[in-house]
Design an enzyme around this catalytic site. Structure first.
Site, short mmCIF file in Angstrom:
data_model
loop_
_atom_site.label_atom_id
_atom_site.label_comp_id
_atom_site.label_asym_id
_atom_site.label_seq_id
_atom_site.Cartn_x
_atom_site.Cartn_y
_atom_site.Cartn_z
N ASP A 21 -21.58 -71.64 53.60
CA ASP A 21 -20.15 -71.98 53.64
C ASP A 21 -19.89 -73.17 52.71
O ASP A 21 -19.00 -74.00 52.95
CB ASP A 21 -19.70 -72.31 55.07
CG ASP A 21 -18.25 -71.91 55.30
OD1 ASP A 21 -17.68 -72.28 56.34
OD2 ASP A 21 -17.67 -71.24 54.42
N HIS A 34 -21.99 -66.48 51.06
CA HIS A 34 -20.68 -66.95 51.55
C HIS A 34 -20.48 -68.40 51.09
O HIS A 34 -20.86 -69.36 51.78
CB HIS A 34 -20.64 -66.87 53.08
CG HIS A 34 -19.32 -67.27 53.67
ND1 HIS A 34 -18.51 -66.40 54.36
CD2 HIS A 34 -18.67 -68.46 53.64
CE1 HIS A 34 -17.42 -67.05 54.77
NE2 HIS A 34 -17.49 -68.30 54.35
N HIS A 89 -17.51 -71.02 49.08
CA HIS A 89 -16.15 -71.19 48.54
C HIS A 89 -16.27 -71.81 47.14
O HIS A 89 -15.97 -72.99 46.92
CB HIS A 89 -15.32 -72.06 49.48
CG HIS A 89 -15.11 -71.42 50.82
ND1 HIS A 89 -13.97 -70.75 51.18
CD2 HIS A 89 -15.96 -71.30 51.88
CE1 HIS A 89 -14.10 -70.25 52.42
NE2 HIS A 89 -15.30 -70.56 52.85
C1 LIG Z 1 -18.19 -72.67 60.69
C2 LIG Z 1 -17.22 -73.83 60.70
C3 LIG Z 1 -17.99 -75.11 60.94
C4 LIG Z 1 -16.53 -73.94 59.33
C5 LIG Z 1 -15.56 -72.81 59.06
N1 LIG Z 1 -15.14 -72.91 57.68
C6 LIG Z 1 -14.42 -71.92 57.13
O1 LIG Z 1 -14.14 -70.90 57.69
C7 LIG Z 1 -13.91 -72.18 55.73
C8 LIG Z 1 -12.66 -73.01 55.74
N2 LIG Z 1 -11.73 -72.56 56.76
C9 LIG Z 1 -12.03 -72.97 54.36
O2 LIG Z 1 -11.12 -72.14 54.13
O3 LIG Z 1 -12.51 -73.72 53.51
C10 LIG Z 1 -14.31 -72.90 59.96
O4 LIG Z 1 -13.34 -73.47 59.46
O5 LIG Z 1 -14.33 -72.37 61.07
ZN LIG Z 2 -15.16 -69.06 57.81
ZN LIG Z 3 -16.10 -69.86 54.63
#
Ligand SMILES: CC(C)C[C@H](NC(=O)C[C@H](N)C(=O)O)C(=O)O
Ligand SMILES: [Zn+2]
Ligand SMILES: [Zn+2]
EC number: 3.4.19.-
Length: 363
Positions: free
Chosen positions: A271, A58, A60
């Site tokens: 992430d 996972h 980006h």
């Molecule tokens: C687990 C937490 C700390 C991070 C998490 N990140 C994403 O889901 C990725 C973000 N939204 C993106 O699109 O880059 C969040 O936002 O909840």
């Molecule tokens: Zn996420």
């Molecule tokens: Zn993510």
């Protein structure tokens, strides 16, 4: 190219003792106590630790973020950031912003990483429901686009989700399953689980209907709260895999997972390049950091130094994600598998990385 890695302490992730590994082209040919190999380079790894290449399911890879407007869009990942973190297999995804980010850009980035030497896949879709796709169909994307291994990250229980209904989520999992069957892939749906009150109720209810196997549902960010992790334990005990976004704050959940004997159904992902936003009670963004793939092994190393079992921790970033993603030739050091290997020094610092038999990082 043929060469031998001699005398390293091998964790397959299971500890095998000091072994020689013969690598021919992109495969692990032989794993034995001693290999007398009349040709090829010989690398003396005495005193070093040898582990499978890490799998980050996972990331980006083409950038993410954007929840605070254009200035908060995060940069795409670099090849060096990936291999310097010991990652030899990566799965790219889109997140919140599927307007200025698209699947074509995600695909191009994954291809670039593959051409640089690592193994890459992507999820079709993003946070949104109905999911963005290449062909207009989840099944077609899985069957026709080799790099597509599943769908994600589909947001549930989150104020940034599309507020999908249970039926919509069930249909996505069903399509991923059939697309996976036809294409011979995992057909896994990677769910972004937010801090909403419904947590993974949808997934547990799909399981209750006892038709779609748990392996098609792969919830991430499961360490967001104690309550969510408790639901995760339940899901894991029903055969599902749960994923933690790696960070040193996750050590308590890693410890519980080992204690509850569900570590074989746990993975960690980074992430990486995703935004790590903090929102206030009023829903306004307070701060936003950028995820880094380096947290993946750093968390394993930190937890191991805290006394948690290294082999069990290692499984969460090697053998277990390989199972989730249906990658039969990855995640373990054994004959016939892809030669994806990380070499650590005695302080468990990454010294060398081999991807498909080639050194992508040395020293
Ligand atoms: C687990 C937490 C700390 C991070 C998490 N990140 C994403 O889901 C990725 C973000 N939204 C993106 O699109 O880059 C969040 O936002 O909840
Ligand atoms: Zn996420
Ligand atoms: Zn993510």
């Amino acid at each position: 190219m043929i060469y031998t890695l001699k005398g390293g302490k091998v964790f397959s992730p299971d500890y095998l003792g000091e072994k020689d590994i013969l690598i021919a082209n992109d495969k692990i040919e032989l794993l034995d106590d001693t290999i007398i190999c009349p040709y090829g380079e010989i690398y003396d790894l005495t005193g070093k630790i040898v582990v499978p290449g890490f799998i980050d399911a996972h990331v980006h890879i083409a950038g993410g973020g954007g929840e605070g407007g254009f200035v908060t869009r995060t940069p795409e990942i670099t090849f060096d950031e990936i291999v310097n973190s010991g990652i030899t297999t990566i799965v790219g995804c889109l997140g919140t912003d599927d307007i200025t980010r698209n699947l074509e850009g995600l695909y191009a980035k994954a291809k670039a990483l593959e051409l640089r030497g690592i193994t890459s896949y992507i999820y079709t879709g993003s946070y949104s429901v109905p999911p963005v796709t290449f062909t207009g169909s989840i099944k077609k994307d899985l069957v026709l686009i080799d790099k597509v291994i599943g769908v994600g990250e589909i947001a549930i229980s989150d104020h940034r989700s599309s507020q999908p209904s249970f039926e919509e989520i069930k249909k996505i999992v069903a399509k991923a399953r059939v697309g996976g069957l036809i294409s011979g892939k995992a057909g896994v749906v990677n769910f972004h689980v937010g801090s909403g009150s419904c947590k993974i109720e949808y997934l547990l209810n799909i399981l209750k209907e006892n038709e779609i196997p748990a392996k098609h549902m792969y919830p991430t960010h499961m360490g967001r709260s104690d309550e969510l992790f408790s639901q995760g334990i339940l899901f894991a005990k029903k055969g599902g895999f749960i994923d933690l976004t790696a960070s040193i704050d996750m050590v308590k959940y890693l410890e519980i997972g080992i204690y509850e004997n569900i570590y074989s159904n746990m993975t960690m992902t980074s992430d990486g390049q995703g935004s790590l936003p903090k929102f206030g009670e009023d829903g306004n963004l307070i701060e936003l950091n950028v995820g880094s793939v380096s947290v993946l092994f750093e968390t394993v190393r930190y937890a191991a130094n805290k006394g948690l079992n290294f082999e069990k921790l290692l499984k969460m970033i090697t053998e277990n994600p390989a199972k989730v993603l249906g990658l039969k030739n990855k995640g373990r050091i054994k004959s016939g598998n892809d030669a994806d290997i990380v070499i650590l020094n005695e302080d468990m610092e990454i010294e060398g990385v081999i991807a498909k038999g080639k050194f992508v990082r040395r020293g």
